[in-house]
Write a protein that holds these residues in place. Structure first.
Motif, PDB file in Angstrom:
ATOM      1  N   VAL A 106       3.544   6.976  42.485  1.00  0.00           N
ATOM      2  CA  VAL A 106       3.470   8.388  42.878  1.00  0.00           C
ATOM      3  C   VAL A 106       3.413   9.289  41.652  1.00  0.00           C
ATOM      4  O   VAL A 106       2.606  10.231  41.573  1.00  0.00           O
ATOM      5  CB  VAL A 106       4.657   8.763  43.782  1.00  0.00           C
ATOM      6  N   VAL A 107       4.275   8.983  40.667  1.00  0.00           N
ATOM      7  CA  VAL A 107       4.322   9.813  39.454  1.00  0.00           C
ATOM      8  C   VAL A 107       2.983   9.782  38.723  1.00  0.00           C
ATOM      9  O   VAL A 107       2.450  10.818  38.311  1.00  0.00           O
ATOM     10  CB  VAL A 107       5.468   9.346  38.534  1.00  0.00           C
ATOM     11  N   VAL A 108       2.427   8.570  38.564  1.00  0.00           N
ATOM     12  CA  VAL A 108       1.133   8.446  37.876  1.00  0.00           C
ATOM     13  C   VAL A 108       0.036   9.180  38.643  1.00  0.00           C
ATOM     14  O   VAL A 108      -0.896   9.720  38.062  1.00  0.00           O
ATOM     15  CB  VAL A 108       0.770   6.957  37.691  1.00  0.00           C
ATOM     16  N   SER A 109       0.160   9.237  39.967  1.00  0.00           N
ATOM     17  CA  SER A 109      -0.860   9.887  40.800  1.00  0.00           C
ATOM     18  C   SER A 109      -0.824  11.403  40.702  1.00  0.00           C
ATOM     19  O   SER A 109      -1.865  12.058  40.815  1.00  0.00           O
ATOM     20  CB  SER A 109      -0.684   9.475  42.264  1.00  0.00           C
ATOM     21  N   ILE A 110       0.362  11.972  40.498  1.00  0.00           N
ATOM     22  CA  ILE A 110       0.480  13.423  40.603  1.00  0.00           C
ATOM     23  C   ILE A 110       0.568  14.136  39.264  1.00  0.00           C
ATOM     24  O   ILE A 110       0.252  15.326  39.183  1.00  0.00           O
ATOM     25  CB  ILE A 110       1.698  13.818  41.476  1.00  0.00           C
ATOM     26  N   ILE A 111       1.026  13.439  38.213  1.00  0.00           N
ATOM     27  CA  ILE A 111       1.189  14.138  36.935  1.00  0.00           C
ATOM     28  C   ILE A 111      -0.146  14.273  36.219  1.00  0.00           C
ATOM     29  O   ILE A 111      -1.035  13.430  36.375  1.00  0.00           O
ATOM     30  CB  ILE A 111       2.213  13.425  36.026  1.00  0.00           C
ATOM     31  N   PRO A 112      -0.310  15.332  35.431  1.00  0.00           N
ATOM     32  CA  PRO A 112      -1.517  15.450  34.609  1.00  0.00           C
ATOM     33  C   PRO A 112      -1.553  14.330  33.567  1.00  0.00           C
ATOM     34  O   PRO A 112      -0.520  13.773  33.199  1.00  0.00           O
ATOM     35  CB  PRO A 112      -1.367  16.828  33.945  1.00  0.00           C
ATOM     36  N   LYS A 113      -2.724  14.015  33.089  1.00  0.00           N
ATOM     37  CA  LYS A 113      -2.875  12.923  32.135  1.00  0.00           C
ATOM     38  C   LYS A 113      -2.063  13.157  30.870  1.00  0.00           C
ATOM     39  O   LYS A 113      -1.524  12.208  30.281  1.00  0.00           O
ATOM     40  CB  LYS A 113      -4.364  12.771  31.791  1.00  0.00           C
ATOM     41  N   LYS A 114      -1.949  14.410  30.486  1.00  0.00           N
ATOM     42  CA  LYS A 114      -1.211  14.716  29.261  1.00  0.00           C
ATOM     43  C   LYS A 114       0.276  14.412  29.390  1.00  0.00           C
ATOM     44  O   LYS A 114       0.977  14.272  28.371  1.00  0.00           O
ATOM     45  CB  LYS A 114      -1.403  16.195  28.890  1.00  0.00           C
ATOM     46  N   SER A 115       0.785  14.284  30.647  1.00  0.00           N
ATOM     47  CA  SER A 115       2.222  14.015  30.858  1.00  0.00           C
ATOM     48  C   SER A 115       2.533  12.527  30.991  1.00  0.00           C
ATOM     49  O   SER A 115       3.697  12.157  31.166  1.00  0.00           O
ATOM     50  CB  SER A 115       2.700  14.748  32.123  1.00  0.00           C
ATOM     51  N   PHE A 116       1.499  11.682  30.909  1.00  0.00           N
ATOM     52  CA  PHE A 116       1.737  10.235  31.018  1.00  0.00           C
ATOM     53  C   PHE A 116       2.731   9.758  29.954  1.00  0.00           C
ATOM     54  O   PHE A 116       3.623   8.946  30.233  1.00  0.00           O
ATOM     55  CB  PHE A 116       0.422   9.464  30.864  1.00  0.00           C
ATOM     56  N   LYS A 117       2.570  10.265  28.756  1.00  0.00           N
ATOM     57  CA  LYS A 117       3.401   9.798  27.641  1.00  0.00           C
ATOM     58  C   LYS A 117       4.867  10.211  27.799  1.00  0.00           C
ATOM     59  O   LYS A 117       5.733   9.718  27.064  1.00  0.00           O
ATOM     60  CB  LYS A 117       2.850  10.323  26.322  1.00  0.00           C
ATOM     61  N   ILE A 118       5.139  11.095  28.759  1.00  0.00           N
ATOM     62  CA  ILE A 118       6.533  11.515  29.000  1.00  0.00           C
ATOM     63  C   ILE A 118       7.134  10.720  30.151  1.00  0.00           C
ATOM     64  O   ILE A 118       8.175  10.065  30.004  1.00  0.00           O
ATOM     65  CB  ILE A 118       6.601  13.032  29.306  1.00  0.00           C
ATOM     66  N   TRP A 119       6.471  10.738  31.315  1.00  0.00           N
ATOM     67  CA  TRP A 119       7.094  10.193  32.527  1.00  0.00           C
ATOM     68  C   TRP A 119       6.977   8.676  32.652  1.00  0.00           C
ATOM     69  O   TRP A 119       7.863   8.040  33.235  1.00  0.00           O
ATOM     70  CB  TRP A 119       6.486  10.866  33.766  1.00  0.00           C
ATOM     71  N   ILE A 120       5.935   8.070  32.115  1.00  0.00           N
ATOM     72  CA  ILE A 120       5.851   6.603  32.183  1.00  0.00           C
ATOM     73  C   ILE A 120       6.972   5.948  31.365  1.00  0.00           C
ATOM     74  O   ILE A 120       7.664   5.043  31.859  1.00  0.00           O
ATOM     75  CB  ILE A 120       4.453   6.128  31.739  1.00  0.00           C
ATOM     76  N   PRO A 121       7.192   6.388  30.126  1.00  0.00           N
ATOM     77  CA  PRO A 121       8.330   5.815  29.382  1.00  0.00           C
ATOM     78  C   PRO A 121       9.679   6.089  30.065  1.00  0.00           C
ATOM     79  O   PRO A 121      10.587   5.240  30.020  1.00  0.00           O
ATOM     80  CB  PRO A 121       8.251   6.517  28.024  1.00  0.00           C
ATOM     81  N   ILE A 122       9.807   7.270  30.708  1.00  0.00           N
ATOM     82  CA  ILE A 122      11.063   7.580  31.402  1.00  0.00           C
ATOM     83  C   ILE A 122      11.295   6.588  32.540  1.00  0.00           C
ATOM     84  O   ILE A 122      12.404   6.061  32.717  1.00  0.00           O
ATOM     85  CB  ILE A 122      11.037   9.032  31.934  1.00  0.00           C
ATOM     86  N   ASN A 123      10.232   6.330  33.331  1.00  0.00           N
ATOM     87  CA  ASN A 123      10.369   5.407  34.455  1.00  0.00           C
ATOM     88  C   ASN A 123      10.714   3.995  33.976  1.00  0.00           C
ATOM     89  O   ASN A 123      11.677   3.372  34.474  1.00  0.00           O
ATOM     90  CB  ASN A 123       9.050   5.382  35.247  1.00  0.00           C
ATOM     91  N   ILE A 124       9.966   3.498  33.004  1.00  0.00           N
ATOM     92  CA  ILE A 124      10.214   2.143  32.499  1.00  0.00           C
ATOM     93  C   ILE A 124      11.578   2.054  31.834  1.00  0.00           C
ATOM     94  O   ILE A 124      12.359   1.102  32.063  1.00  0.00           O
ATOM     95  CB  ILE A 124       9.103   1.734  31.520  1.00  0.00           C
ATOM     96  N   GLY A 125      11.893   3.071  31.027  1.00  0.00           N
ATOM     97  CA  GLY A 125      13.187   3.070  30.323  1.00  0.00           C
ATOM     98  C   GLY A 125      14.358   3.143  31.281  1.00  0.00           C
ATOM     99  O   GLY A 125      15.388   2.479  31.080  1.00  0.00           O
TER     100      GLY A 125
END
Length: 445
Positions: free
Chosen positions: A116-135
């Protein structure tokens, strides 16, 4: 569905594609799906004894409504998306330790959060929320490993655990299905819009190229016309001035005066004809000719509209004969039709020697009206035939040195085409010419 008393369609619920970006529409759709899912999830959690999860679902339901309102109504999608992502991670992080930890369906939930997060966030925010989810997932796994008592088994029996897994799986399935389906649907829609825009651009480019060629053609015709005006009209006007000076300043005998007046009249007539043709042609090129098609009596035009031409032929001792076999009516524009006929007859007179014959006939042939203007004059040279219905800057002279620029035949061609007729000719150098006009017959008379 009604929101604030206004009936909303599906497009209005998620946002009009013309006003809302793809990320905004996906986020609004996800919010609506989450709201529906949580409405079902709340009672299920309380039924199987997961009270903390039930209260978290209530909070998530209210929070989803809030961020949906923030995004859809207030158009603050970026803030709403960040708040939604933050609340999801916080709620499911807390729920992990109150819902049996790794023994519950929590990792499945975190995987769908990731989707869901990857679907809704802008591409520029990938580097913030993907590490947060995995971490966050790695962190809570380490914490549970070090402190297993923080995530106790909260299921009263195995049935409750299986029910929780089943419901969670269905939730994950629904969210995944609708999210991916909506993304694919909008991807196809966006691709269609791009293709449509590209096609529109290609069509516009094609129109521009056509207009460019038309402008080049019109500029070329304009240059030719200006060349004609500057060269071919200036000379006869100078001649008229010279003849008038001779008449007013010199003492001439009667015979000389008559000859000068005859030459003056001929030059004036040629110049007037030339100017009328130029003005008519210029009007069709600049304003576009507007035809008013109606029923035209061919006999009336050929017998009553050629009086001036009859006089010109008589002065040149040319026989002008009009023969109409039947009473014919055609579909044409009266003014244009007369201009075409008069130009053809004038040309025949101009290029026919003294004592010659011009024969004008009209008859029905192949369900059309055929009009022929035939003379036994000078004819047309082979090298001139291809340029006959085109504007050219070279001048021509009749048997009595009558000045012509070929514009009359160009007008005949254009005006005949505008009336839905056709024009053609046959000619041999030194043996005369025949011009053919075909017009549609009127069946109403």
């Amino acid at each position: 569905m009604r929101i604030f008393g206004k009936e909303l369609s599906k497009k209005e619920l998620v946002g009009d594609p013309e006003r809302f970006s793809l990320e905004e529409r996906i986020f609004n759709t996800v919010c609506l799906i989450v709201i529906i899912v949580l409405c079902c999830q709340v009672p299920i959690n309380f039924l199987i004894g997961l009270f903390v999860s039930g209260y978290l679902c209530i909070f998530g339901l209210l929070f989803s409504v809030f961020v949906y309102y923030l995004s859809r109504m207030k158009r603050k999608a970026e803030i709403a998306i960040n708040l939604f992502c933050l609340a999801c991670h916080a709620c499911f992080g807390v729920n992990y330790f109150f819902n049996a930890g790794i023994s519950g369906p929590n990792l499945m939930v975190f995987s769908v959060i990731f989707l869901v997060v990857v679907s809704i966030i802008p591409k520029k925010s990938f580097k913030i929320w993907i590490p947060i989810n995995i971490g966050m997932v790695l962190s809570i796994l380490v914490i549970e490993y070090l402190y297993p008592t923080l995530a106790p088994n909260v299921y009263s029996d195995e049935i409750s655990r299986m029910a929780d897994f089943a419901v969670t799986y269905l939730v994950v399935l629904v969210l995944t299905y609708f999210t991916i389906t909506y993304i694919r649907k909008n991807y196809d829609y966006e691709r269609y819009l791009v293709l449509e825009k590209n096609q529109a651009i290609e069509e516009q480019n094609a129109r521009i190229l056509i207009q460019k060629e038309e402008l080049k053609y019109l500029n070329s015709e304009k240059d030719k016309l200006l060349s004609i005006v500057s060269h071919d009209i200036k000379l006869p006007l100078n001649s008229i001035q010279s003849y008038l000076e001779v008449l007013t300043e010199m003492d001439l005998g009667d015979d000389e005066r008559q000859e000068v007046e005859r030459q003056l009249l001929q030059i004036t007539r040629d110049t007037s004809e030339m100017l009328m043709n130029i003005l008519s042609w210029s009007k069709t090129q600049m304003e576009g000719a507007h035809t008013q098609l109606t029923v035209v009596d061919v006999n009336e035009v050929l017998t009553t509209s050629l009086r001036i031409e009859h006089n010109l032929a008589d002065r040149k001792e040319i026989t002008l004969r009009v023969e109409i076999k039947d009473k014919l009516h055609i579909i044409a524009d009266p003014n244009m039709f007369q201009l075409v006929i008069r130009n053809l007859v004038n040309n025949a007179i101009k290029f026919t020697q003294k004592g010659g014959l011009i024969n004008i006939t009209a008859e029905e042939r192949d369900n059309q009206c055929l009009i022929v203007v035939k003379d036994n004059g000078l004819g047309i040279k082979d090298e001139q035939k291809e340029k006959l219905f085109k504007l050219k800057a070279s001048s021509t002279y009749g048997t009595n040195k009558e000045k012509g620029i070929g514009l009359g035949l160009l007008l005949c061609k254009e005006f005949t085409d505008l009336q839905g007729g056709t024009i053609g000719f046959e000619s041999k150098d030194g043996e005369g010419s025949s011009f053919y006009l075909y017009f549609k017959l009127s069946k109403s008379i």
